[in-house]
Design an enzyme around this catalytic site. Sequence first.
Site, PDB file in Angstrom:
ATOM      1  N   ASN A   1     -12.306  -0.593  -1.178  1.00  0.00           N
ATOM      2  CA  ASN A   1     -11.187  -1.492   0.061  1.00  0.00           C
ATOM      3  C   ASN A   1     -12.406  -0.789   1.374  1.00  0.00           C
ATOM      4  O   ASN A   1     -12.716   0.582   1.459  1.00  0.00           O
ATOM      5  CB  ASN A   1     -10.316  -0.778   0.079  1.00  0.00           C
ATOM      6  CG  ASN A   1      -9.494  -0.941   2.032  1.00  0.00           C
ATOM      7  OD1 ASN A   1      -8.874  -2.443   1.650  1.00  0.00           O
ATOM      8  ND2 ASN A   1      -9.261  -0.355   2.410  1.00  0.00           N
ATOM      9  N   GLU A   2     -12.986  -1.789   2.370  1.00  0.00           N
ATOM     10  CA  GLU A   2     -13.331  -1.954   3.645  1.00  0.00           C
ATOM     11  C   GLU A   2     -14.393  -0.825   3.414  1.00  0.00           C
ATOM     12  O   GLU A   2     -14.255   0.484   4.417  1.00  0.00           O
ATOM     13  CB  GLU A   2     -12.118  -1.715   4.325  1.00  0.00           C
ATOM     14  CG  GLU A   2     -11.344  -2.495   4.866  1.00  0.00           C
ATOM     15  CD  GLU A   2     -10.163  -2.940   5.979  1.00  0.00           C
ATOM     16  OE1 GLU A   2     -10.168  -1.576   6.558  1.00  0.00           O
ATOM     17  OE2 GLU A   2      -9.495  -4.075   6.160  1.00  0.00           O
TER      18      GLU A   2
ATOM     19  N   GLN B   1       0.957  -6.410   5.388  1.00  0.00           N
ATOM     20  CA  GLN B   1       1.633  -6.318   4.303  1.00  0.00           C
ATOM     21  C   GLN B   1       3.124  -6.857   4.257  1.00  0.00           C
ATOM     22  O   GLN B   1       3.333  -7.897   4.280  1.00  0.00           O
ATOM     23  CB  GLN B   1       0.836  -4.701   3.982  1.00  0.00           C
ATOM     24  CG  GLN B   1      -0.118  -4.131   4.125  1.00  0.00           C
ATOM     25  CD  GLN B   1       0.255  -2.682   3.708  1.00  0.00           C
ATOM     26  OE1 GLN B   1       0.724  -1.659   3.108  1.00  0.00           O
ATOM     27  NE2 GLN B   1      -1.004  -2.411   4.232  1.00  0.00           N
TER      28      GLN B   1
ATOM     29  N   TYR C   1      -7.137  -9.128  11.419  1.00  0.00           N
ATOM     30  CA  TYR C   1      -5.942  -8.552  12.039  1.00  0.00           C
ATOM     31  C   TYR C   1      -5.648  -8.777  13.811  1.00  0.00           C
ATOM     32  O   TYR C   1      -7.108  -8.529  14.175  1.00  0.00           O
ATOM     33  CB  TYR C   1      -5.478  -6.899  12.412  1.00  0.00           C
ATOM     34  CG  TYR C   1      -4.775  -7.121  10.830  1.00  0.00           C
ATOM     35  CD1 TYR C   1      -3.897  -6.805   9.843  1.00  0.00           C
ATOM     36  CD2 TYR C   1      -6.083  -5.974  10.125  1.00  0.00           C
ATOM     37  CE1 TYR C   1      -3.567  -6.200   8.439  1.00  0.00           C
ATOM     38  CE2 TYR C   1      -6.164  -4.990   8.656  1.00  0.00           C
ATOM     39  CZ  TYR C   1      -4.799  -5.187   8.251  1.00  0.00           C
ATOM     40  OH  TYR C   1      -4.179  -4.950   6.761  1.00  0.00           O
TER      41      TYR C   1
ATOM     42  N   GLU D   1      -6.594  -9.147   3.482  1.00  0.00           N
ATOM     43  CA  GLU D   1      -6.189  -8.711   4.565  1.00  0.00           C
ATOM     44  C   GLU D   1      -5.684  -9.483   5.983  1.00  0.00           C
ATOM     45  O   GLU D   1      -6.800  -9.696   6.449  1.00  0.00           O
ATOM     46  CB  GLU D   1      -6.448  -7.157   4.554  1.00  0.00           C
ATOM     47  CG  GLU D   1      -6.589  -5.703   3.522  1.00  0.00           C
ATOM     48  CD  GLU D   1      -6.481  -4.818   3.634  1.00  0.00           C
ATOM     49  OE1 GLU D   1      -6.371  -4.489   5.796  1.00  0.00           O
ATOM     50  OE2 GLU D   1      -6.252  -4.419   3.075  1.00  0.00           O
TER      51      GLU D   1
ATOM     52  N   ASN E   1      -6.742   1.402   2.716  1.00  0.00           N
ATOM     53  CA  ASN E   1      -7.391   2.591   2.924  1.00  0.00           C
ATOM     54  C   ASN E   1      -6.406   4.034   1.628  1.00  0.00           C
ATOM     55  O   ASN E   1      -7.188   5.010   1.691  1.00  0.00           O
ATOM     56  CB  ASN E   1      -6.864   3.417   4.746  1.00  0.00           C
ATOM     57  CG  ASN E   1      -7.834   2.236   5.443  1.00  0.00           C
ATOM     58  OD1 ASN E   1      -8.915   1.696   4.770  1.00  0.00           O
ATOM     59  ND2 ASN E   1      -7.377   2.382   6.630  1.00  0.00           N
TER      60      ASN E   1
ATOM     61  N   GLU F   1       0.865  -1.396   0.664  1.00  0.00           N
ATOM     62  CA  GLU F   1      -0.500   0.368  -0.384  1.00  0.00           C
ATOM     63  C   GLU F   1       0.687   1.162   0.022  1.00  0.00           C
ATOM     64  O   GLU F   1       2.127   0.701   0.255  1.00  0.00           O
ATOM     65  CB  GLU F   1      -0.734   0.347   1.172  1.00  0.00           C
ATOM     66  CG  GLU F   1      -2.060   1.469   1.092  1.00  0.00           C
ATOM     67  CD  GLU F   1      -2.586   1.343   2.139  1.00  0.00           C
ATOM     68  OE1 GLU F   1      -3.076   0.180   2.820  1.00  0.00           O
ATOM     69  OE2 GLU F   1      -4.234   2.567   2.725  1.00  0.00           O
TER      70      GLU F   1
HETATM   71  O1  AHR Z   1      -3.279  -3.171   6.013  1.00  0.00           O
HETATM   72  C1  AHR Z   1      -2.715  -2.069   7.360  1.00  0.00           C
HETATM   73  C2  AHR Z   1      -4.615  -0.965   5.735  1.00  0.00           C
HETATM   74  O2  AHR Z   1      -5.157  -1.913   7.508  1.00  0.00           O
HETATM   75  C3  AHR Z   1      -5.341  -1.006   5.240  1.00  0.00           C
HETATM   76  O3  AHR Z   1      -4.859   0.056   4.571  1.00  0.00           O
HETATM   77  C4  AHR Z   1      -6.687  -1.020   5.514  1.00  0.00           C
HETATM   78  O4  AHR Z   1      -7.477  -1.864   3.983  1.00  0.00           O
HETATM   79  C5  AHR Z   1      -6.765  -1.673   6.608  1.00  0.00           C
HETATM   80  O5  AHR Z   1      -7.726  -1.072   7.683  1.00  0.00           O
END
Ligand code: AHR
Length: 502
Positions: A173-174, A350, A245, A293, A73, A28
């Site tokens: 994205n999200e 990432q 995450y 992700e 993001n 990113e």
């Molecule tokens: O990977 C970091 C961030 O985590 C990304 O930009 C977003 O999609 C997620 O919230």
Amino acid sequence: MSSNARIKVEKEFRVGEVDPRLYGSFIEHLGRAVYGGIYEPGHPSADEEGFRTDVLELVRGLQVPIVRYPGGNFVSGFRWEDSVGPVAERKKRLELAWRTIEPNTFGLNEFMSWCKKANTTAMMAVNLGTRGPDEARDLVEYANHPSGSYLSDLRIQHGYREPHNIKTWCLGNEMDGPWQIGGKTAAEYGRVALETAKVMKWVDPTIELVACGSSGTFMPTYPEWEATVLDHTYEHVEYISLHRYYNNTKRDSASFLANSLDMDDFINTVIATCDYIKGKKRSKKTINLSFDEWNVWYHSNESDKKLEPWQIAPPQLEDVYNHQDALVVGCMLISMLKRADRVKMACMAQLVNVIAPIMTENGGRAWKQTIYYPYMHASVLGRGTVLQPLVSSPKYDCADFTDVPYVETVAVHNEEAGELTVFAVNRHLTDALPFDIDLRSFGSASLIEHILMECDDVYAANTAEQPDRVAPRNGAGTVASEGAVFTAQLPKASWNVLRFKV
Ligand code: AHR
């Protein structure tokens, strides 16, 4: 019942083929992922295009088949046109997702050149935050149309005669997140995703599309979000995304290590939701999952709050991973492998510097974080067919979960190579566990090697000064065989890769 953990593998009972794209990653425009990570003109190892060759070598070691780009993001405020054409004319922009300055000296075409050198392919995300169908179909035309239209000819004028032929595209994205630039309700997103999908595929019918699923199991709209989005888009997309995450902010290792149980539930719930909409629509098509992700993320939360805004490539999200983080990553990989029939793509988030397996210093060294190793082992050795394992393990209860198996495991059969690889995490924080592996269905089997990663301190990490503090070693000799039944000793809190010739 014996206190041994066990896996019995039946060679005819298949879960599914592992799609190599299960081992994807993510770059990113965030922190030092691009600038100071993969791209740093002037670095002693930089090549003629400014790509760090020390980083390229570490990336190649992971055999990453696909890399998601450019966000995250970031993509929800991105104007792709800013990132192409003569570098001197590119605009510097205020980047609102991460409150930085984006210089745009690295963009779409540079990324595609980097992918070639890294032996990987691109998964491109389009902006459905501040933009919509028009800009998305323009980007497909610029990237994938051979020639003879304004935007394809513009690409050629920019020095890229051949189309990039980017096959996989994320529709935003999200979009469920209030933090997202241009966040939407499920119905708003479903509509715009559908209309965007239509025009993108009219430009290039060979592409495949990923609709945004929930940003995690904690979202109040999960899993109704998936149902609504798929209700709109079902016949126009191939995948739905999942993001997750995990963190150990409570410093409760027993609960932290058990988080893949949440991931199992997440995957199974999204599969069920996809199939519910399939039934509702009487469709013949099956939607698969793109877990695009996933990782551990929390170490950098506090330091990130202290960063000044509007810098170029500040050190954001630079988590320094410890040994138990690598065990959680190992468990997450096992979770996805267990549903290899439906999880066809995934991206560790990432790749470099930003919550990443690879770290660098600007102008200096590059090294492997602890999480590099389970990711590498799975990517390199976990190719083939996942077999349906019969597993039993002693269990424990913790603050966040009950009935957590101490041993998390899965087996992958590579028929071509005549190899079977068993991945196993021992979550037990104080005891080694004997682990029986029953391969009798193969007739005969012999151990090639037992790779293991253990550490006396679950909080130990790798740094520039101590890059090999936590690293795998060969544990051969710990396995006794009786016919095709093996017993391995899994050290406490360990990641294990057991390779067999079958
Ligand atoms: O990977 C970091 C961030 O985590 C990304 O930009 C977003 O999609 C997620 O919230």
